[in-house]
Design a protein around this motif. Structure first.
Motif, PDB file in Angstrom:
ATOM      1  N   ARG A 174     -68.933-123.566  36.137  1.00 32.75           N
ATOM      2  CA  ARG A 174     -70.025-124.357  35.737  1.00 32.75           C
ATOM      3  C   ARG A 174     -69.910-124.494  34.253  1.00 32.75           C
ATOM      4  O   ARG A 174     -69.267-123.642  33.461  1.00 32.75           O
ATOM      5  CB  ARG A 174     -71.120-124.047  36.249  1.00 32.75           C
ATOM      6  CG  ARG A 174     -71.547-122.626  36.629  1.00 32.75           C
ATOM      7  CD  ARG A 174     -71.766-121.894  35.459  1.00 32.75           C
ATOM      8  NE  ARG A 174     -72.791-122.518  34.415  1.00 32.75           N
ATOM      9  CZ  ARG A 174     -72.539-122.176  33.060  1.00 32.75           C
ATOM     10  NH1 ARG A 174     -71.693-121.121  32.689  1.00 32.75           N
ATOM     11  NH2 ARG A 174     -73.353-122.650  32.268  1.00 32.75           N
ATOM     12  N   GLY A 175     -70.796-125.312  33.762  1.00 34.11           N
ATOM     13  CA  GLY A 175     -70.716-125.770  32.258  1.00 34.11           C
ATOM     14  C   GLY A 175     -69.921-126.905  31.924  1.00 34.11           C
ATOM     15  O   GLY A 175     -68.640-127.030  32.290  1.00 34.11           O
ATOM     16  N   ALA A 176     -70.393-127.976  31.485  1.00 35.27           N
ATOM     17  CA  ALA A 176     -69.996-129.105  31.414  1.00 35.27           C
ATOM     18  C   ALA A 176     -68.499-129.147  30.815  1.00 35.27           C
ATOM     19  O   ALA A 176     -67.672-129.751  31.388  1.00 35.27           O
ATOM     20  CB  ALA A 176     -70.849-130.056  30.465  1.00 35.27           C
ATOM     21  N   PRO A 177     -68.289-128.420  29.527  1.00 35.10           N
ATOM     22  CA  PRO A 177     -66.859-128.364  29.146  1.00 35.10           C
ATOM     23  C   PRO A 177     -65.694-127.730  30.143  1.00 35.10           C
ATOM     24  O   PRO A 177     -64.741-128.098  30.645  1.00 35.10           O
ATOM     25  CB  PRO A 177     -66.686-127.764  27.729  1.00 35.10           C
ATOM     26  CG  PRO A 177     -68.317-128.019  27.368  1.00 35.10           C
ATOM     27  CD  PRO A 177     -69.100-128.034  28.408  1.00 35.10           C
ATOM     28  N   ARG A 216     -69.211-133.324  40.913  1.00 33.86           N
ATOM     29  CA  ARG A 216     -70.656-133.059  40.257  1.00 33.86           C
ATOM     30  C   ARG A 216     -71.080-134.482  39.569  1.00 33.86           C
ATOM     31  O   ARG A 216     -70.006-134.875  39.094  1.00 33.86           O
ATOM     32  CB  ARG A 216     -70.785-131.821  39.595  1.00 33.86           C
ATOM     33  CG  ARG A 216     -70.816-130.513  40.335  1.00 33.86           C
ATOM     34  CD  ARG A 216     -71.312-129.114  39.361  1.00 33.86           C
ATOM     35  NE  ARG A 216     -72.553-129.150  38.952  1.00 33.86           N
ATOM     36  CZ  ARG A 216     -73.183-128.345  37.978  1.00 33.86           C
ATOM     37  NH1 ARG A 216     -72.417-127.440  37.569  1.00 33.86           N
ATOM     38  NH2 ARG A 216     -74.443-128.329  37.888  1.00 33.86           N
ATOM     39  N   CYS A 255     -80.128-121.308  29.611  1.00 33.22           N
ATOM     40  CA  CYS A 255     -78.850-121.654  30.452  1.00 33.22           C
ATOM     41  C   CYS A 255     -77.658-120.811  29.713  1.00 33.22           C
ATOM     42  O   CYS A 255     -77.936-119.572  29.040  1.00 33.22           O
ATOM     43  CB  CYS A 255     -78.239-123.212  30.749  1.00 33.22           C
ATOM     44  SG  CYS A 255     -77.401-123.306  32.005  1.00 33.22           S
ATOM     45  N   ALA A 272     -68.627-121.108  29.760  1.00 27.49           N
ATOM     46  CA  ALA A 272     -69.049-122.632  30.235  1.00 27.49           C
ATOM     47  C   ALA A 272     -67.972-123.748  29.543  1.00 27.49           C
ATOM     48  O   ALA A 272     -68.197-124.914  29.521  1.00 27.49           O
ATOM     49  CB  ALA A 272     -70.444-123.019  29.807  1.00 27.49           C
ATOM     50  N   THR A 306     -70.762-123.180  23.059  1.00 24.33           N
ATOM     51  CA  THR A 306     -71.217-124.380  22.332  1.00 24.33           C
ATOM     52  C   THR A 306     -72.380-123.876  21.455  1.00 24.33           C
ATOM     53  O   THR A 306     -72.177-123.367  20.238  1.00 24.33           O
ATOM     54  CB  THR A 306     -71.656-125.552  23.149  1.00 24.33           C
ATOM     55  OG1 THR A 306     -72.483-125.056  24.027  1.00 24.33           O
ATOM     56  CG2 THR A 306     -70.432-126.389  23.721  1.00 24.33           C
ATOM     57  N   GLN A 364     -78.469-118.713  34.970  1.00 23.17           N
ATOM     58  CA  GLN A 364     -77.238-118.766  34.017  1.00 23.17           C
ATOM     59  C   GLN A 364     -77.547-117.995  32.885  1.00 23.17           C
ATOM     60  O   GLN A 364     -76.607-117.294  32.315  1.00 23.17           O
ATOM     61  CB  GLN A 364     -76.750-120.178  33.653  1.00 23.17           C
ATOM     62  CG  GLN A 364     -76.273-120.775  34.850  1.00 23.17           C
ATOM     63  CD  GLN A 364     -77.281-121.939  35.419  1.00 23.17           C
ATOM     64  OE1 GLN A 364     -78.536-121.461  35.574  1.00 23.17           O
ATOM     65  NE2 GLN A 364     -76.754-122.947  35.745  1.00 23.17           N
ATOM     66  N   ALA A 406     -75.529-129.371  26.215  1.00 19.55           N
ATOM     67  CA  ALA A 406     -75.592-130.678  26.729  1.00 19.55           C
ATOM     68  C   ALA A 406     -74.468-130.860  27.910  1.00 19.55           C
ATOM     69  O   ALA A 406     -73.421-130.423  27.763  1.00 19.55           O
ATOM     70  CB  ALA A 406     -75.549-131.771  25.742  1.00 19.55           C
ATOM     71  N   ASP A 407     -74.976-131.620  28.822  1.00 16.02           N
ATOM     72  CA  ASP A 407     -74.064-132.071  29.643  1.00 16.02           C
ATOM     73  C   ASP A 407     -73.760-133.728  29.688  1.00 16.02           C
ATOM     74  O   ASP A 407     -72.815-134.232  30.074  1.00 16.02           O
ATOM     75  CB  ASP A 407     -74.838-131.968  31.316  1.00 16.02           C
ATOM     76  CG  ASP A 407     -74.705-130.590  31.687  1.00 16.02           C
ATOM     77  OD1 ASP A 407     -75.925-129.949  31.083  1.00 16.02           O
ATOM     78  OD2 ASP A 407     -74.066-129.961  32.111  1.00 16.02           O
ATOM     79  N   ASN A 456     -79.424-132.364  29.725  1.00 15.52           N
ATOM     80  CA  ASN A 456     -79.144-130.761  29.761  1.00 15.52           C
ATOM     81  C   ASN A 456     -79.801-129.933  30.982  1.00 15.52           C
ATOM     82  O   ASN A 456     -80.938-130.545  31.709  1.00 15.52           O
ATOM     83  CB  ASN A 456     -79.288-129.964  28.511  1.00 15.52           C
ATOM     84  CG  ASN A 456     -78.562-128.792  28.223  1.00 15.52           C
ATOM     85  OD1 ASN A 456     -77.473-128.585  28.711  1.00 15.52           O
ATOM     86  ND2 ASN A 456     -79.412-127.841  27.923  1.00 15.52           N
ATOM     87  N   LYS A 457     -79.853-128.742  31.112  1.00 12.44           N
ATOM     88  CA  LYS A 457     -80.069-127.801  31.997  1.00 12.44           C
ATOM     89  C   LYS A 457     -81.732-127.912  32.256  1.00 12.44           C
ATOM     90  O   LYS A 457     -82.442-128.145  31.015  1.00 12.44           O
ATOM     91  CB  LYS A 457     -79.930-126.448  31.954  1.00 12.44           C
ATOM     92  CG  LYS A 457     -80.355-125.392  32.972  1.00 12.44           C
ATOM     93  CD  LYS A 457     -79.909-125.732  34.214  1.00 12.44           C
ATOM     94  CE  LYS A 457     -78.491-125.861  34.240  1.00 12.44           C
ATOM     95  NZ  LYS A 457     -77.770-126.964  35.005  1.00 12.44           N
ATOM     96  N   PHE A 465     -81.020-131.037  36.052  1.00 15.90           N
ATOM     97  CA  PHE A 465     -80.993-131.330  34.689  1.00 15.90           C
ATOM     98  C   PHE A 465     -82.268-132.295  34.463  1.00 15.90           C
ATOM     99  O   PHE A 465     -82.966-132.578  35.215  1.00 15.90           O
ATOM    100  CB  PHE A 465     -79.851-132.176  34.209  1.00 15.90           C
ATOM    101  CG  PHE A 465     -78.448-131.516  34.713  1.00 15.90           C
ATOM    102  CD1 PHE A 465     -77.678-131.839  35.706  1.00 15.90           C
ATOM    103  CD2 PHE A 465     -78.028-130.447  33.797  1.00 15.90           C
ATOM    104  CE1 PHE A 465     -76.406-131.174  36.091  1.00 15.90           C
ATOM    105  CE2 PHE A 465     -76.702-129.692  34.227  1.00 15.90           C
ATOM    106  CZ  PHE A 465     -76.111-130.104  35.217  1.00 15.90           C
TER     107      PHE A 465
HETATM  108  C1  LIG Z   1     -71.648-125.779  27.370  1.00 19.46           C
HETATM  109  S1  LIG Z   1     -72.359-125.811  28.986  1.00 19.46           S
HETATM  110  C2  LIG Z   1     -73.403-127.212  28.784  1.00 19.46           C
HETATM  111  C3  LIG Z   1     -74.429-127.092  29.934  1.00 19.46           C
HETATM  112  O1  LIG Z   1     -73.918-127.028  31.468  1.00 19.46           O
HETATM  113  C4  LIG Z   1     -74.658-126.103  31.991  1.00 19.46           C
HETATM  114  O2  LIG Z   1     -74.979-126.843  33.495  1.00 19.46           O
HETATM  115  P1  LIG Z   1     -74.426-125.894  34.625  1.00 19.46           P
HETATM  116  O3  LIG Z   1     -74.528-124.407  34.423  1.00 19.46           O
HETATM  117  O4  LIG Z   1     -75.286-126.507  35.759  1.00 19.46           O
HETATM  118  O5  LIG Z   1     -73.102-126.507  34.812  1.00 19.46           O
HETATM  119  C5  LIG Z   1     -76.216-126.179  31.353  1.00 19.46           C
HETATM  120  O6  LIG Z   1     -76.728-127.425  31.689  1.00 19.46           O
HETATM  121  C6  LIG Z   1     -75.453-126.180  29.883  1.00 19.46           C
HETATM  122  O7  LIG Z   1     -76.499-126.514  28.773  1.00 19.46           O
END
Ligand SMILES: CSC[C@H]1O[C@H](OP(=O)(O)O)[C@H](O)[C@@H]1O
Length: 354
Positions: free
Chosen positions: A58-61, A98, A166, A172, A178, A205, A245-246, A256-257, A323
């Motif tokens: 998980r994690g946008a990147p 997703r 998060c 991520a 980031t 997270q 950020a997502d 974002n989260k 988010f």
């Molecule tokens: C650099 S990660 C960006 C972002 O992704 C995370 O969401 P998730 O754990 O649900 O994939 C979180 O919102 C992070 O801030």
């Protein structure tokens, strides 16, 4: 853009969560951290899509990088018959994993452009693998550049504390972070007093991943309940809230989260800086504002239970958005590898992202 990794970046570099082997992809199952470091080996796009959906990764990147490797796997293991149809199906499956992090769609669009330029399966196997690796390596380089831009922007001369939400670290991203990449650089420059890490319900997270990453790297971290953020800003020397950020929309709104928006309100009230750190692959100039972004909602069981232990009455109604949207007006700086948008608005976003 080339940046020379700093010593801490050498140590932090690495396939902390994502390991590419050419005909298989290994993902660290982040659902089991911090208790267990278990790797899952995947050889097809369907498995990668399921891993993204189930938040193994998980994690946008990291989602974008993993999806890119998923397309490369689809080519590598294509049956040879209608290989183009197989790769198109793989892209569709990965795109459906997703809905919110734009990095997923940005990475798949890059892979699709390469795919459409290929005239044979052999060419597709080679070029798609190369593009996926490039997406991974570029994200890592962007992490380093963002850390440098952030430190220059903050301009600190003495240690201070930050609060983060998060997990935005090596788990991520391509392998450094980031917002946590900025934390790593601050620590390296002896400018970091402490990191208050929101545990970040319901997936925790912060408690399970950020605390694991930072303590593993010898970086000071103090874990706190999400509800303690206001008291921390009121009573501790927190100068910046730094988050990831997502998706960042054309007017500078940040998706974002869940819980990020309330942190921004609290930060403004307490005159604490609010910084968003994200690569340009998270910027979506085609979407006007945060109001236009699909916010993922996940199963209510994630709120009602933790690892099978009931936390609320069975079957209780749950609202579980993953988010939220922080309006640009509450953000002091958006830091990307291309530079910093100070007091973000549509003009500032267009100046940097066109
Ligand atoms: C650099 S990660 C960006 C972002 O992704 C995370 O969401 P998730 O754990 O649900 O994939 C979180 O919102 C992070 O801030």
């Amino acid at each position: 853009m080339t940046t020379t990794p700093k010593p801490s970046q050498e140590r932090a570099i690495g396939t902390v969560a994502i390991r590419w082997h050419g005909s298989s992809l290994e993902l660290l199952d982040q659902r089991l951290l911090p208790g267990e470091e278990h790797w899952i080996t995947l050889e097809g796009a369907a498995g990668v899509a399921q891993s993204i959906r189930d938040m193994v990764v998980r994690g946008a990147p990291a989602i974008g990088i993993s999806a890119a490797y998923g397309v490369a796997l689809a080519a590598r293991h294509a049956g040879g018959g209608d290989w183009k149809a197989e790769i198109k199906q793989a892209i569709r499956e990965l795109a459906a994993s997703r809905p919110t992090a734009v990095n997923l769609f940005w990475a798949l669009q890059r892979m699709e452009r390469i795919f459409h330029a290929c005239h044979s399966l052999d060419e597709a196997v080679k070029r798609l693998a190369s593009e996926a690796r490039a997406i991974h390596e570029e994200d890592l380089a962007a992490n380093f550049a963002m850390a440098d831009h952030a430190l220059e922007f903050i301009g600190a001369e003495a240690p201070f504390s930050v609060l983060t939400h998060c997990n935005t670290g090596a788990l991520a991203t391509g392998g450094y972070g980031t917002a946590l990449g900025v934390v790593r650089r601050l620590h390296e420059e002896k400018l970091l007093a402490d990191v208050y890490a929101d545990e970040t319900r319901p997936w925790l997270q912060g408690g399970r991943l950020t605390a694991w990453e930072l303590s593993r790297d010898g970086i000071p971290v103090t874990l706190n309940a999400d509800g303690a953020a206001a008291a921390i800003m009121a009573r501790k020397d927190v100068r910046w809230v730094i988050v990831g950020a997502d998706r960042i929309t054309a007017n500078g709104d940040v998706v974002n989260k869940i819980g990020t928006y309330s942190l921004a309100v609290l930060a403004r009230h307490h005159k604490v800086g609010f910084m968003v750190v994200a690569p340009s692959s998270t910027v979506d100039m085609a979407t006007a504002s945060g109001a236009d972004v699909a916010i993922e909602e996940r199963d209510g069981i994630e709120i009602r239970e933790i690892r099978g232990i009931g936390l609320a009455p069975e079957g209780i109604n749950v609202f579980n958005p993953v988010f939220d949207v922080t309006p640009a007006s509450l953000i002091d700086a958006i830091v990307t590898e291309k530079g910093v948008v100070h007091n973000p608005n549509i003009t500032g976003m267009q100046a940097l992202f066109g």
